[in-house]
Scaffold this motif. Structure first.
Motif, mmCIF file in Angstrom:
data_model
loop_
_atom_site.group_PDB
_atom_site.id
_atom_site.type_symbol
_atom_site.label_atom_id
_atom_site.label_comp_id
_atom_site.label_asym_id
_atom_site.label_seq_id
_atom_site.Cartn_x
_atom_site.Cartn_y
_atom_site.Cartn_z
ATOM 1 N N PRO A 1 0.843 -1.215 0.000
ATOM 2 C CA PRO A 1 0.000 0.000 0.000
ATOM 3 C C PRO A 1 0.868 1.250 0.000
ATOM 4 O O PRO A 1 1.882 1.326 0.702
ATOM 5 N N GLY A 2 0.454 2.224 -0.811
ATOM 6 C CA GLY A 2 1.188 3.474 -0.913
ATOM 7 C C GLY A 2 2.231 3.498 -2.011
ATOM 8 O O GLY A 2 2.706 4.578 -2.386
ATOM 9 N N GLU A 3 2.587 2.347 -2.525
ATOM 10 C CA GLU A 3 3.590 2.273 -3.584
ATOM 11 C C GLU A 3 2.984 2.576 -4.951
ATOM 12 O O GLU A 3 1.769 2.725 -5.091
ATOM 13 N N SER A 4 3.874 2.704 -5.932
ATOM 14 C CA SER A 4 3.459 2.972 -7.307
ATOM 15 C C SER A 4 3.801 1.774 -8.187
ATOM 16 O O SER A 4 4.642 0.945 -7.832
ATOM 17 N N LEU A 5 3.143 1.732 -9.352
ATOM 18 C CA LEU A 5 3.384 0.650 -10.290
ATOM 19 C C LEU A 5 3.026 1.142 -11.681
ATOM 20 O O LEU A 5 2.074 1.931 -11.840
ATOM 21 N N ARG A 6 3.778 0.710 -12.679
ATOM 22 C CA ARG A 6 3.446 1.051 -14.060
ATOM 23 C C ARG A 6 3.194 -0.213 -14.862
ATOM 24 O O ARG A 6 4.029 -1.113 -14.905
ATOM 25 N N LEU A 7 2.028 -0.264 -15.496
ATOM 26 C CA LEU A 7 1.690 -1.345 -16.405
ATOM 27 C C LEU A 7 1.929 -0.894 -17.840
ATOM 28 O O LEU A 7 1.769 0.279 -18.159
ATOM 29 N N SER A 8 2.317 -1.850 -18.670
ATOM 30 C CA SER A 8 2.500 -1.592 -20.090
ATOM 31 C C SER A 8 1.593 -2.506 -20.892
ATOM 32 O O SER A 8 1.223 -3.592 -20.426
ATOM 33 N N CYS A 9 1.251 -2.074 -22.087
ATOM 34 C CA CYS A 9 0.435 -2.877 -22.988
ATOM 35 C C CYS A 9 0.950 -2.664 -24.397
ATOM 36 O O CYS A 9 0.835 -1.565 -24.944
ATOM 37 N N GLU A 10 1.556 -3.700 -24.964
ATOM 38 C CA GLU A 10 2.064 -3.603 -26.327
ATOM 39 C C GLU A 10 1.043 -4.172 -27.290
ATOM 40 O O GLU A 10 0.562 -5.298 -27.109
ATOM 41 N N GLY A 11 0.729 -3.399 -28.313
ATOM 42 C CA GLY A 11 -0.246 -3.837 -29.298
ATOM 43 C C GLY A 11 0.384 -4.205 -30.623
ATOM 44 O O GLY A 11 1.431 -3.670 -30.998
ATOM 45 N N SER A 12 -0.267 -5.114 -31.328
ATOM 46 C CA SER A 12 0.181 -5.506 -32.656
ATOM 47 C C SER A 12 -1.016 -5.976 -33.468
ATOM 48 O O SER A 12 -2.074 -6.283 -32.903
ATOM 49 N N GLY A 13 -0.851 -5.978 -34.791
ATOM 50 C CA GLY A 13 -1.924 -6.456 -35.655
ATOM 51 C C GLY A 13 -2.957 -5.403 -36.001
ATOM 52 O O GLY A 13 -3.992 -5.718 -36.592
ATOM 53 N N PHE A 14 -2.697 -4.152 -35.631
ATOM 54 C CA PHE A 14 -3.607 -3.060 -35.970
ATOM 55 C C PHE A 14 -2.798 -1.766 -36.000
ATOM 56 O O PHE A 14 -1.631 -1.738 -35.581
ATOM 57 N N THR A 15 -3.417 -0.710 -36.479
ATOM 58 C CA THR A 15 -2.732 0.578 -36.567
ATOM 59 C C THR A 15 -2.841 1.281 -35.226
ATOM 60 O O THR A 15 -3.823 1.985 -34.947
ATOM 61 N N PHE A 16 -1.840 1.065 -34.396
ATOM 62 C CA PHE A 16 -1.879 1.559 -33.022
ATOM 63 C C PHE A 16 -2.077 3.074 -32.976
ATOM 64 O O PHE A 16 -2.856 3.577 -32.178
ATOM 65 N N GLY A 17 -1.408 3.790 -33.838
ATOM 66 C CA GLY A 17 -1.408 5.246 -33.764
ATOM 67 C C GLY A 17 -2.748 5.911 -33.976
ATOM 68 O O GLY A 17 -2.961 7.039 -33.539
ATOM 69 N N THR A 18 -3.678 5.238 -34.639
ATOM 70 C CA THR A 18 -4.992 5.837 -34.893
ATOM 71 C C THR A 18 -6.071 5.251 -33.993
ATOM 72 O O THR A 18 -7.257 5.548 -34.161
ATOM 73 N N THR A 19 -5.669 4.423 -33.054
ATOM 74 C CA THR A 19 -6.630 3.704 -32.211
ATOM 75 C C THR A 19 -6.684 4.298 -30.813
ATOM 76 O O THR A 19 -5.652 4.492 -30.173
ATOM 77 N N TRP A 20 -7.873 4.580 -30.345
ATOM 78 C CA TRP A 20 -8.038 4.948 -28.950
ATOM 79 C C TRP A 20 -7.798 3.693 -28.113
ATOM 80 O O TRP A 20 -8.189 2.587 -28.511
ATOM 81 N N MET A 21 -7.187 3.864 -26.949
ATOM 82 C CA MET A 21 -6.868 2.740 -26.083
ATOM 83 C C MET A 21 -7.387 3.019 -24.682
ATOM 84 O O MET A 21 -7.296 4.149 -24.190
ATOM 85 N N SER A 22 -7.908 1.991 -24.038
ATOM 86 C CA SER A 22 -8.444 2.141 -22.686
ATOM 87 C C SER A 22 -7.877 1.096 -21.734
ATOM 88 O O SER A 22 -7.390 0.047 -22.162
ATOM 89 N N TRP A 23 -7.979 1.381 -20.455
ATOM 90 C CA TRP A 23 -7.695 0.427 -19.387
ATOM 91 C C TRP A 23 -8.996 0.142 -18.643
ATOM 92 O O TRP A 23 -9.740 1.075 -18.293
#
Lengths: 121, 111
Positions: free
Chosen positions: A14-36
């Motif tokens: 508790p109180g700590e930080s964390l960073r999640l990553s999500c790598e995408g492939s098979g689509f045009t990432f740059g034009t796609t909205w992304m959500s968590w």
């Protein structure tokens, strides 16, 4: 085929930080909205926020309960979406999913397998 | 508490039709045709089955249909099959402090 691969989950205190990553492939990432989206054990789905595409100024939007504590960003050169979580609490324990939204789609058409985050002392 | 309200559970027998409701308000379902539905099996990733109220993604069975009346959206599953036993979640765009809201989910049991 659209593929989304989350990474960075794990056990934090508790109180700590964390960073999640999500790598995408098979689509045009740059034009796609992304959500968590997250899902606590035995609970329902909760939208956390989104990163819009370049044409929308890479704007971000957040769910009210996490605004100010969670930050979403993207690196289109790496086809990667990030979720930086700070001041983590036990109630943040959940499976965190990365999703695609198309462009101004307002629905989640592809999902990653998820990254499990456990917040416990 | 979820912004959208779904029944906790529904059930039906094979071959029957069941409807899952999703109640919202004037700032979400009532004002926008941006309702989507997701199917989730235990331990699995959610899957989009309906978007923009009534559209089906390619590959989704036509036994799934969506509709909306006022502030309430509905998912109807016709010709129930054992494989339909899963959790179902609705979601809507919302003109509010949280732009996307989910329902609490409905567990469908095929008797």
């Amino acid at each position: 085929e659209v593929q989304l691969a989350e990474s960075g989950g794990g056990l934090v205190k508790p109180g700590e930080s964390l960073r999640l990553s999500c790598e995408g492939s098979g689509f045009t990432f740059g034009t796609t909205w992304m959500s968590w989206v997250r899902q606590a054990p035995g609970k329902g789905l909760e939208w956390l926020g989104r990163a819009k595409s370049r044409i929308d100024g890479w704007a971000t939007e957040y769910a009210a309960p996490v605004k100010g504590r969670f930050t979403i960003s993207r690196d289109d050169s790496k086809n990667t979406l990030y979720l930086h979580m700070s001041s983590l609490k036990a109630e943040d324990t959940a499976m965190y999913y990365c999703t695609t939204e198309g462009w101004r789609a307002y629905y989640f058409d592809s999902w990653g397998q998820g990254a499990l985050v456990t917040v416990s002392s | 508490q979820s912004a959208l309200t779904q029944p906790a559970s529904v059930s039906g027998s094979p071959g029957q039709s069941v409807t899952v409701s999703c109640s919202g308000g004037s700032s979400d379902i009532g004002s926008y045709n941006l309702v989507s539905w997701y199917q989730q099996y235990p331990g699995k990733v959610p899957k989009l089955i309906i978007y923009e109220v009534a559209k089906r993604p390619s590959g989704v069975s036509d036994r799934f249909s969506g509709s909306k009346t006022g502030n309430t959206a509905s998912l109807t599953i016709s010709g129930l099959q054992a494989v339909d036993e899963a959790d179902y979640y609705c979601c809507s765009y919302a003109d509010d402090t949280t732009p996307m809201v989910f329902g609490g989910g409905t567990k469908l049991t095929v008797l």
